[in-house]
Write an enzyme that holds these catalytic residues in place. Structure first.
Site, PDB file in Angstrom:
ATOM      1  N   ALA A 188       0.728  -0.977  -0.022  1.00 30.34           N
ATOM      2  CA  ALA A 188       0.300   0.347  -0.265  1.00 30.34           C
ATOM      3  C   ALA A 188       0.979   1.114   0.179  1.00 30.34           C
ATOM      4  O   ALA A 188       1.932   0.957   0.596  1.00 30.34           O
ATOM      5  CB  ALA A 188      -1.084  -0.152   0.999  1.00 30.34           C
ATOM      6  N   ARG A 239       0.317   6.100  -1.453  1.00 34.81           N
ATOM      7  CA  ARG A 239      -0.423   6.878  -1.633  1.00 34.81           C
ATOM      8  C   ARG A 239      -0.910   6.630  -3.124  1.00 34.81           C
ATOM      9  O   ARG A 239      -1.636   7.654  -3.492  1.00 34.81           O
ATOM     10  CB  ARG A 239      -0.351   7.824  -1.129  1.00 34.81           C
ATOM     11  N   LYS A 287       9.423   4.909  15.708  1.00 30.40           N
ATOM     12  CA  LYS A 287       9.734   4.690  16.994  1.00 30.40           C
ATOM     13  C   LYS A 287       8.560   5.542  17.685  1.00 30.40           C
ATOM     14  O   LYS A 287       8.427   5.662  18.639  1.00 30.40           O
ATOM     15  CB  LYS A 287      11.463   5.222  16.885  1.00 30.40           C
ATOM     16  N   GLY A 291      19.089   2.151  12.861  1.00 22.87           N
ATOM     17  CA  GLY A 291      18.639   1.954  11.762  1.00 22.87           C
ATOM     18  C   GLY A 291      19.560   0.667  11.334  1.00 22.87           C
ATOM     19  O   GLY A 291      18.217  -0.571  11.968  1.00 22.87           O
ATOM     20  N   ASP A 323      13.085  12.783  17.514  1.00 19.88           N
ATOM     21  CA  ASP A 323      13.391  11.156  17.098  1.00 19.88           C
ATOM     22  C   ASP A 323      14.488  10.613  18.619  1.00 19.88           C
ATOM     23  O   ASP A 323      14.062   9.484  18.194  1.00 19.88           O
ATOM     24  CB  ASP A 323      14.008  11.363  16.020  1.00 19.88           C
ATOM     25  N   LYS A 353      13.526   7.119  20.363  1.00 21.14           N
ATOM     26  CA  LYS A 353      14.786   5.754  20.232  1.00 21.14           C
ATOM     27  C   LYS A 353      14.713   5.644  21.695  1.00 21.14           C
ATOM     28  O   LYS A 353      15.134   4.072  22.638  1.00 21.14           O
ATOM     29  CB  LYS A 353      15.423   6.098  19.180  1.00 21.14           C
TER      30      LYS A 353
HETATM   31  P1  NDP Z   1       8.844   7.562   3.344  1.00 21.92           P
HETATM   32  O1  NDP Z   1       8.089   8.764   3.107  1.00 21.92           O
HETATM   33  O2  NDP Z   1       9.842   7.700   2.637  1.00 21.92           O
HETATM   34  O3  NDP Z   1       7.724   6.882   2.685  1.00 21.92           O
HETATM   35  C1  NDP Z   1       6.695   6.334   3.312  1.00 21.92           C
HETATM   36  C2  NDP Z   1       6.163   5.765   2.546  1.00 21.92           C
HETATM   37  O4  NDP Z   1       4.723   5.881   3.405  1.00 21.92           O
HETATM   38  C3  NDP Z   1       5.422   6.513   1.612  1.00 21.92           C
HETATM   39  O5  NDP Z   1       5.652   5.474  -0.048  1.00 21.92           O
HETATM   40  C4  NDP Z   1       3.741   6.850   1.326  1.00 21.92           C
HETATM   41  O6  NDP Z   1       3.042   6.972   0.232  1.00 21.92           O
HETATM   42  C5  NDP Z   1       3.451   5.901   2.555  1.00 21.92           C
HETATM   43  N1  NDP Z   1       2.141   6.289   2.450  1.00 21.92           N
HETATM   44  C6  NDP Z   1       1.938   7.618   3.984  1.00 21.92           C
HETATM   45  N2  NDP Z   1       0.364   7.412   4.099  1.00 21.92           N
HETATM   46  C7  NDP Z   1      -0.077   6.464   4.213  1.00 21.92           C
HETATM   47  C8  NDP Z   1      -1.380   5.636   4.154  1.00 21.92           C
HETATM   48  N3  NDP Z   1      -2.276   6.606   4.237  1.00 21.92           N
HETATM   49  N4  NDP Z   1      -2.067   4.638   2.890  1.00 21.92           N
HETATM   50  C9  NDP Z   1      -0.567   3.999   2.137  1.00 21.92           C
HETATM   51  N5  NDP Z   1       0.707   4.144   2.278  1.00 21.92           N
HETATM   52  C10 NDP Z   1       0.432   5.420   3.159  1.00 21.92           C
HETATM   53  O7  NDP Z   1       8.965   7.275   4.997  1.00 21.92           O
HETATM   54  P2  NDP Z   1      10.527   5.917   5.499  1.00 21.92           P
HETATM   55  O8  NDP Z   1      10.518   5.375   4.501  1.00 21.92           O
HETATM   56  O9  NDP Z   1      11.365   6.786   5.026  1.00 21.92           O
HETATM   57  O10 NDP Z   1      10.015   5.997   7.022  1.00 21.92           O
HETATM   58  C11 NDP Z   1       9.299   4.852   7.524  1.00 21.92           C
HETATM   59  C12 NDP Z   1       9.598   4.666   8.553  1.00 21.92           C
HETATM   60  O11 NDP Z   1      10.946   4.044   8.906  1.00 21.92           O
HETATM   61  C13 NDP Z   1       8.916   5.552   9.729  1.00 21.92           C
HETATM   62  O12 NDP Z   1       8.347   5.071  10.391  1.00 21.92           O
HETATM   63  C14 NDP Z   1      10.138   5.838   9.831  1.00 21.92           C
HETATM   64  O13 NDP Z   1      10.677   6.460  10.788  1.00 21.92           O
HETATM   65  C15 NDP Z   1      11.505   4.907   9.976  1.00 21.92           C
HETATM   66  N6  NDP Z   1      12.888   4.639   9.780  1.00 21.92           N
HETATM   67  C16 NDP Z   1      13.512   5.791   8.995  1.00 21.92           C
HETATM   68  C17 NDP Z   1      14.240   5.780   8.239  1.00 21.92           C
HETATM   69  C18 NDP Z   1      15.603   6.345   7.392  1.00 21.92           C
HETATM   70  O14 NDP Z   1      16.696   6.040   7.058  1.00 21.92           O
HETATM   71  N7  NDP Z   1      14.714   6.552   6.713  1.00 21.92           N
HETATM   72  C19 NDP Z   1      15.581   4.780   9.536  1.00 21.92           C
HETATM   73  C20 NDP Z   1      15.047   3.654  10.655  1.00 21.92           C
HETATM   74  C21 NDP Z   1      13.487   4.153  10.295  1.00 21.92           C
HETATM   75  P3  NDP Z   1       3.792   7.355  -1.475  1.00 21.92           P
HETATM   76  O15 NDP Z   1       4.914   6.797  -1.287  1.00 21.92           O
HETATM   77  O16 NDP Z   1       2.774   7.252  -2.204  1.00 21.92           O
HETATM   78  O17 NDP Z   1       3.576   9.129  -0.995  1.00 21.92           O
HETATM   79  N1  HSE Z   2      15.846   9.979  11.083  1.00 17.99           N
HETATM   80  C1  HSE Z   2      16.669   9.609  11.394  1.00 17.99           C
HETATM   81  C2  HSE Z   2      17.528   9.036  11.805  1.00 17.99           C
HETATM   82  C3  HSE Z   2      15.852   8.053  10.523  1.00 17.99           C
HETATM   83  O1  HSE Z   2      18.195  10.205  11.085  1.00 17.99           O
HETATM   84  O2  HSE Z   2      18.352   9.215  12.299  1.00 17.99           O
HETATM   85  C4  HSE Z   2      16.218   7.038  11.458  1.00 17.99           C
HETATM   86  O3  HSE Z   2      16.039   6.417  12.319  1.00 17.99           O
END
Ligand code: NDP
Ligand code: HSE
Length: 439
Positions: A43, A45, A105, A134, A201, A205
């Site tokens: 899923a 958006r 987190k 991470g 953040d 954590k």
């Molecule tokens: P992104 O913003 O890159 O991705 C979020 C995704 O969620 C997108 O694909 C978006 O869709 C989708 N989305 C948002 N709302 C909805 C909804 N209502 N229904 C379905 N899909 C939805 O986030 P990240 O991948 O960076 O992060 C994801 C999680 O991982 C977060 O909790 C973050 O804190 C955690 N995290 C991230 C890290 C990082 O390095 N980025 C490291 C560690 C943890 P669309 O693409 O179509 O907009």
């Molecule tokens: N925004 C977070 C960071 C992603 O910079 O560490 C990893 O949790």
């Protein structure tokens, strides 16, 4: 070969990373598990958005509920972020009897009790290795590898974006805003970068680490949280001259069943093991009463390192599924009645040395007025450095204190700020001298 169906909610930085890891490492994953992991639904958006990986468009949906209710999906992987929709999706999946993996987190630090409580009730697993550090397997290290220990302290660099910014400012002297933009482009920063730079953040954590390390619940409001947005190039430079580095540290200790947890920019000596942790790297130092010091180091953010942790949780749960067990290791590593509510030590009671920078008029007698206030508050000065000369004008005056109590320090600074010889709000940064052995 047996197949286990996965449903992803979220197809952004981490979601695409998960698909990539599952594809690139398909063979080794199969050899280790003896089952095949198959992504049944994803899923997002916007189904038309170009992604870093290609998938069969037929498995894409804009409905998270469709993913959760798909009978072929046994493990729901929440990678949406935030606390509203994510909470709804995670709770719905658990109620549906699905195992859950999340990297969120923010969600777990705020609603962990609800999520883990429901999962225990429903007898499903919740994996959250990616939520802290991470790609570093710190959750599993605390829950399993170090479970024989009473954990006494944790000190960590657990936000890649903040560490990236501070490292660049130290090594290349860049402007805060420019370096932040670069971290965002690289996919390290949260959707709202305030979380990264204001320490939020890191506090999320740290709350999770406190739960697992000390077996206690902690409210985010009980974690003193200060970010790095006020750190100037001047303080970075002075720190370097004095033999320190500025790092955003998460520090938690448990002494006599009292817990202290704080997040703030900290000066650490260049010989401190965390001082060389640069860029987007994270490191966590753990002190256990039997094992002593343990240090974990690795990429704290980014597509592939985070996906590595997410897939490790998926594999762990897949192993349970194939053996017909769940929750063999409780979500936080403690049986439900084993979790406690320990007393939280107020920030005002901590005692550390401080780096202080004043903007003070350059004339005789100024130092004695400032040091007089410190004396009145029982704060002992270790060293004083005046940078430059500007007779009659204001110059930076740097003072390093011996250990002082936070409450007294704040009171002294309030008084000093009012002196007519001080021209700006004093800057103070806490110092951690220990190289980690006693956290
Ligand atoms: P992104 O913003 O890159 O991705 C979020 C995704 O969620 C997108 O694909 C978006 O869709 C989708 N989305 C948002 N709302 C909805 C909804 N209502 N229904 C379905 N899909 C939805 O986030 P990240 O991948 O960076 O992060 C994801 C999680 O991982 C977060 O909790 C973050 O804190 C955690 N995290 C991230 C890290 C990082 O390095 N980025 C490291 C560690 C943890 P669309 O693409 O179509 O907009
Ligand atoms: N925004 C977070 C960071 C992603 O910079 O560490 C990893 O949790």
């Amino acid at each position: 070969m047996e197949k286990i169906g996965l449903g992803l909610i979220g197809f952004g930085t981490v979601g695409t990373g998960v698909v990539k890891v599952l594809e690139e490492n398909r063979a080794v994953i199969r050899e280790r598990l003896g089952v095949e992991l198959v992504i049944k639904r994803i899923a997002c958006r916007d189904r038309t958005k170009k992604r870093a990986v290609e998938v069969d468009p037929l498995i894409l949906t804009t409905s998270a509920e469709e993913v959760i209710r798909d009978p072929d999906v046994s493990i729901v992987v929440e990678l949406v972020g935030g606390t509203e929709s994510a909470r709804e999706f995670v709770l719905m999946a658990i109620r549906e009897g699905k195992h859950v993996v999340t990297a969120n987190k923010a969600l777990l630090s705020e609603y962990g009790r609800e999520v883990f409580g429901l999962a225990t009730q429903m007898g499903v697993d919740v994996g959250f290795e990616a939520s802290v550090g991470g790609g570093i397997p710190v959750i599993r290290a605390l829950k399993e590898g170090l479970c024989a220990n009473r954990i006494e302290g944790i000190t960590g660099i657990i936000n890649g974006t903040a560490n990236y910014i501070l490292t660049r400012m130290t090594e290349e002297g860049g402007r805060f805003e420019d370096v932040l933009k670069e971290a965002q482009r690289k996919g390290y920063a949260e959707a709202d970068p305030t979380y990264d730079i204001e320490g939020i953040d890191t506090a999320h954590k740290l709350a999770i680490l406190v739960n697992i390390a000390f077996g206690t619940w902690i409210d985010l409001a009980d974690i003193y949280t200060e970010g790095i947005s006020h750190i100037t190039e001047l303080d970075v430079e002075f720190a370097r001259e004095l033999g320190y580095r500025i790092k955003l540290l998460a520090i938690a200790k448990c002494e006599d069943d009292r817990v202290s947890a704080r997040v703030h920019p900290t000066m650490i000596p260049t010989g401190h093991p965390l001082s060389t942790v640069g860029g987007v790297y994270n490191a966590v130092h753990i002190y256990g009463n039997a094992v002593g010091s343990v240090m974990l180091y690795g990429m704290g953010a980014g597509m592939m390192p985070t996906a590595s942790a997410v897939v490790s949780d998926i594999m762990d749960i897949a192993r349970n599924i194939t053996r017909g067990v769940s929750a063999r290791v409780p979500p936080l590593g403690y049986i439900q009645n084993g979790m406690k509510q320990l007393e939280i030590r107020p920030m005002e009671t901590i005692e550390v040395p401080y780096y202080l920078r004043f903007s003070a008029i350059d004339r005789p007698g100024v130092l004695s007025r400032i040091s007089g206030v410190f004396g009145a508050h029982n704060i002992s000065i270790a060293s004083v450095i005046q940078k430059g000369r500007d007779i009659g004008g204001a110059v930076p005056l740097v003072i390093i204190t011996h250990h002082a109590r936070e409450k007294e320090l704040r009171k002294a600074l309030q008084e000093i700020e009012k002196l007519d010889v001080v021209t700006a709000k004093p800057v103070y940064i806490r110092i951690e001298e220990s190289s980690g052995e006693d956290t």
